[in-house]
Write a protein that holds these residues in place. Structure first.
Motif, mmCIF file in Angstrom:
data_model
loop_
_atom_site.group_PDB
_atom_site.id
_atom_site.type_symbol
_atom_site.label_atom_id
_atom_site.label_comp_id
_atom_site.label_asym_id
_atom_site.label_seq_id
_atom_site.Cartn_x
_atom_site.Cartn_y
_atom_site.Cartn_z
ATOM 1 N N ARG A 160 -4.249 -2.970 -7.950
ATOM 2 C CA ARG A 160 -5.540 -3.400 -7.434
ATOM 3 C C ARG A 160 -6.376 -2.253 -6.869
ATOM 4 N NH1 ARG A 160 -4.208 -6.770 -10.200
ATOM 5 N NH2 ARG A 160 -4.007 -9.023 -9.823
ATOM 6 N N GLY A 161 -5.727 -1.156 -6.487
ATOM 7 C CA GLY A 161 -6.493 -0.072 -5.903
ATOM 8 C C GLY A 161 -5.700 1.207 -5.817
ATOM 9 N N ILE A 162 -6.373 2.225 -5.313
ATOM 10 C CA ILE A 162 -5.789 3.558 -5.131
ATOM 11 C C ILE A 162 -6.031 3.991 -3.693
ATOM 12 C CG2 ILE A 162 -6.047 6.018 -5.733
ATOM 13 C CD1 ILE A 162 -4.571 4.397 -7.883
ATOM 14 N N ARG A 163 -5.034 4.654 -3.121
ATOM 15 C CA ARG A 163 -5.241 5.318 -1.837
ATOM 16 C C ARG A 163 -4.819 6.773 -1.964
ATOM 17 N NH1 ARG A 163 -2.865 3.848 4.189
ATOM 18 N NH2 ARG A 163 -0.880 4.547 3.317
ATOM 19 N N HIS A 164 -5.768 7.661 -1.733
ATOM 20 C CA HIS A 164 -5.487 9.078 -1.595
ATOM 21 C C HIS A 164 -5.837 9.413 -0.155
ATOM 22 C CE1 HIS A 164 -6.134 13.478 -3.177
ATOM 23 N NE2 HIS A 164 -5.464 13.428 -2.034
ATOM 24 N N SER A 165 -4.800 9.515 0.682
ATOM 25 C CA SER A 165 -5.028 9.652 2.119
ATOM 26 C C SER A 165 -5.807 10.916 2.434
ATOM 27 C CB SER A 165 -3.690 9.664 2.859
ATOM 28 O OG SER A 165 -3.038 8.427 2.706
ATOM 29 N N ALA A 166 -6.855 10.740 3.229
ATOM 30 C CA ALA A 166 -7.684 11.863 3.644
ATOM 31 C C ALA A 166 -7.392 12.295 5.070
ATOM 32 C CB ALA A 166 -9.163 11.482 3.520
ATOM 33 N N THR B 262 -10.221 -0.628 -6.334
ATOM 34 C CA THR B 262 -10.760 -0.355 -5.003
ATOM 35 C C THR B 262 -10.180 0.958 -4.490
ATOM 36 O OG1 THR B 262 -8.945 -1.546 -3.925
ATOM 37 C CG2 THR B 262 -10.922 -2.821 -4.484
ATOM 38 N N PHE B 263 -10.726 1.421 -3.357
ATOM 39 C CA PHE B 263 -10.210 2.624 -2.705
ATOM 40 C C PHE B 263 -9.874 2.291 -1.258
ATOM 41 C CE2 PHE B 263 -10.904 6.507 -0.128
ATOM 42 C CZ PHE B 263 -9.934 7.326 -0.705
ATOM 43 N N VAL C 245 0.850 -1.192 0.000
ATOM 44 C CA VAL C 245 0.000 0.000 0.000
ATOM 45 C C VAL C 245 0.881 1.237 0.000
ATOM 46 C CG1 VAL C 245 -1.791 1.278 1.237
ATOM 47 C CG2 VAL C 245 -1.860 -1.216 1.175
ATOM 48 N N GLU C 246 0.499 2.207 -0.802
ATOM 49 C CA GLU C 246 1.309 3.401 -1.046
ATOM 50 C C GLU C 246 1.779 4.073 0.236
ATOM 51 O OE1 GLU C 246 0.615 6.910 -0.649
ATOM 52 O OE2 GLU C 246 -1.160 6.477 0.568
ATOM 53 N N CYS C 247 2.966 4.657 0.162
ATOM 54 C CA CYS C 247 3.528 5.367 1.323
ATOM 55 C C CYS C 247 4.425 6.522 0.894
ATOM 56 C CB CYS C 247 4.269 4.408 2.236
ATOM 57 S SG CYS C 247 5.577 3.453 1.422
ATOM 58 N N ALA D 69 -2.969 8.193 -6.322
ATOM 59 C CA ALA D 69 -3.309 9.169 -7.365
ATOM 60 C C ALA D 69 -4.074 10.305 -6.699
ATOM 61 C CB ALA D 69 -4.143 8.534 -8.470
ATOM 62 N N ASP D 70 -3.829 11.516 -7.155
ATOM 63 C CA ASP D 70 -4.522 12.682 -6.608
ATOM 64 C C ASP D 70 -5.896 12.762 -7.252
ATOM 65 O OD1 ASP D 70 -5.452 15.102 -5.705
ATOM 66 O OD2 ASP D 70 -3.649 16.242 -6.228
ATOM 67 N N LEU D 71 -6.912 12.327 -6.520
ATOM 68 C CA LEU D 71 -8.263 12.283 -7.069
ATOM 69 C C LEU D 71 -8.860 13.667 -7.272
ATOM 70 C CD1 LEU D 71 -9.660 9.192 -5.132
ATOM 71 C CD2 LEU D 71 -8.663 9.278 -7.421
ATOM 72 N N ARG D 72 -8.216 14.704 -6.751
ATOM 73 C CA ARG D 72 -8.680 16.066 -6.997
ATOM 74 C C ARG D 72 -8.496 16.481 -8.450
ATOM 75 N NH1 ARG D 72 -5.264 19.182 -2.611
ATOM 76 N NH2 ARG D 72 -3.768 17.703 -3.491
#
Length: 337
Positions: free
Chosen positions: A130-136, A174-175, A58-60, A106-109
């Motif tokens: 498999r998925g994207i994480r844009h930390s909130a 996935t997210f 998972v992205e870091c 990825a920057d979903l903005r």
């Protein structure tokens, strides 16, 4: 997180033959004031005695490209991990678990323009995206946790973020949702707005135990339980069970002369785990290490012992789901051979 410090607590491995997919770990190079954690470091932890048969990265925010368009720089992380995954797949005969999936950033903005970034991650991941994480995760002035500095308040409610988020399900992605406990209600709103998108609720929603929340876990717990129960009503949300031993959760094991034991983890955290499993059900939960972040408090072997102690009350089929098969299904992983 030194291995010498962690080795002070040495436990016999519980149920060592149980197959486990660890659906949440990191790798990184050259992060500010943090030792590298690369494939060999991960394998040093997975060799603790538990039967880890595969993992998900998972992205870091590591190994970003230094040039080119800003929105494309995170693809450098996918390049780096895909290379590590290729090495890991060649080493399975040596008892090393392969990296079976990648969750990128990825920057979903960017809204609809994020599609170009998603395509670039797909191309870089060699079939493992498999998925994207844009930390909130947002806190206006988090003490000793500069990773949250500069993040955007109410990110998940923004129109541009949601326009980008809408691109995930059509892309088969996935997210992973990383947030802090005051934001759980915002994630619930997002999940209701996008019922077709699988959302993975990371790290119990980040119940804080630092700054103004220091020593207030008992006060926060009641509201956290209500917020989690409401989120779990969204059938497109699944839960990761782990990441609760981070420094931001405020348990203080990272400041002690000795790391946590599995019994200490169970005593402090079992209520969180059982509430999550009660709300989401075993079919929507998966245990995760969140290593090496949680390594500041507990060793890999001891942490998975704690998970197995918490899972003792569940049936064999439920254990299989939470330790392996849910991760395979949710992340669409090819079972390791």
């Amino acid at each position: 997180m030194s291995n010498a410090w962690l080795s002070q607590v040495n436990e016999e491995i519980i149920d060592p033959q149980r197959p486990i997919i660890d659906p949440h770990h990191h790798l990184w190079q050259n992060k500010k004031n943090i030792p590298n954690y690369e494939l060999d470091n991960l394998w040093g932890d997975t060799r603790s005695g538990h039967n880890i048969i595969g993992t998900v990265f998972v992205e870091c925010s590591t190994n970003y490209r230094k040039g080119g368009p800003e929105q494309m720089r995170s693809v450098g992380e996918t390049d780096y991990v895909a290379s590590a995954a290729e090495v890991s797949l060649r080493q399975t005969s040596s008892g090393h678990p392969p990296i079976l999936g990648i969750v990128s950033h990825a920057d979903l903005r960017l809204g609809a323009d994020v599609q170009e970034v998603l395509d670039a991650h797909h191309n870089a991941a060699n079939g493992l995206l498999r998925g994207i994480r844009h930390s909130a995760a947002y806190y206006p002035d988090p003490p000793a946790v500069d990773r949250y500095a500069g993040r955007v308040e109410h990110l998940m409610l923004r129109k541009d973020f949601r326009q980008g988020f809408a691109k995930l399900a059509p892309a088969g992605l996935t997210f992973d949702a990383w947030l802090l406990h005051p934001q759980i209600c915002e994630l619930t709103e997002l999940a209701r707005a996008f019922p077709e998108t699988t959302i993975i609720f990371d790290h119990f929603g980040g119940p804080l135990g630092i700054g103004p929340y220091k020593d207030r876990q008992a006060d926060i717990f009641s509201q956290w339980k209500r917020d989690v129960a409401e989120l779990a009503r969204c059938k497109n949300v699944v839960a990761k069970l782990g990441g609760l031993a981070m420094m931001i959760n405020g348990w203080g094991w990272d400041t002690r002369a000795t790391p946590a034991t599995s019994d200490e983890i169970v005593a402090a955290h079992e209520g969180y785990y059982l509430h999550m499993i009660d709300c989401f059900g075993p079919a929507r939960c998966m245990f995760e290490s969140n290593f090496p972040v949680d390594k500041a408090s507990v060793s890999y072997g001891v942490l998975w012992n704690a998970f197995k102690k918490i899972a003792e009350r569940f049936t064999e089929n439920e254990k299989t789901a939470m330790f392996r098969s849910n991760a395979e299904c949710i992340y669409r992983l090819d079972p390791p051979t």
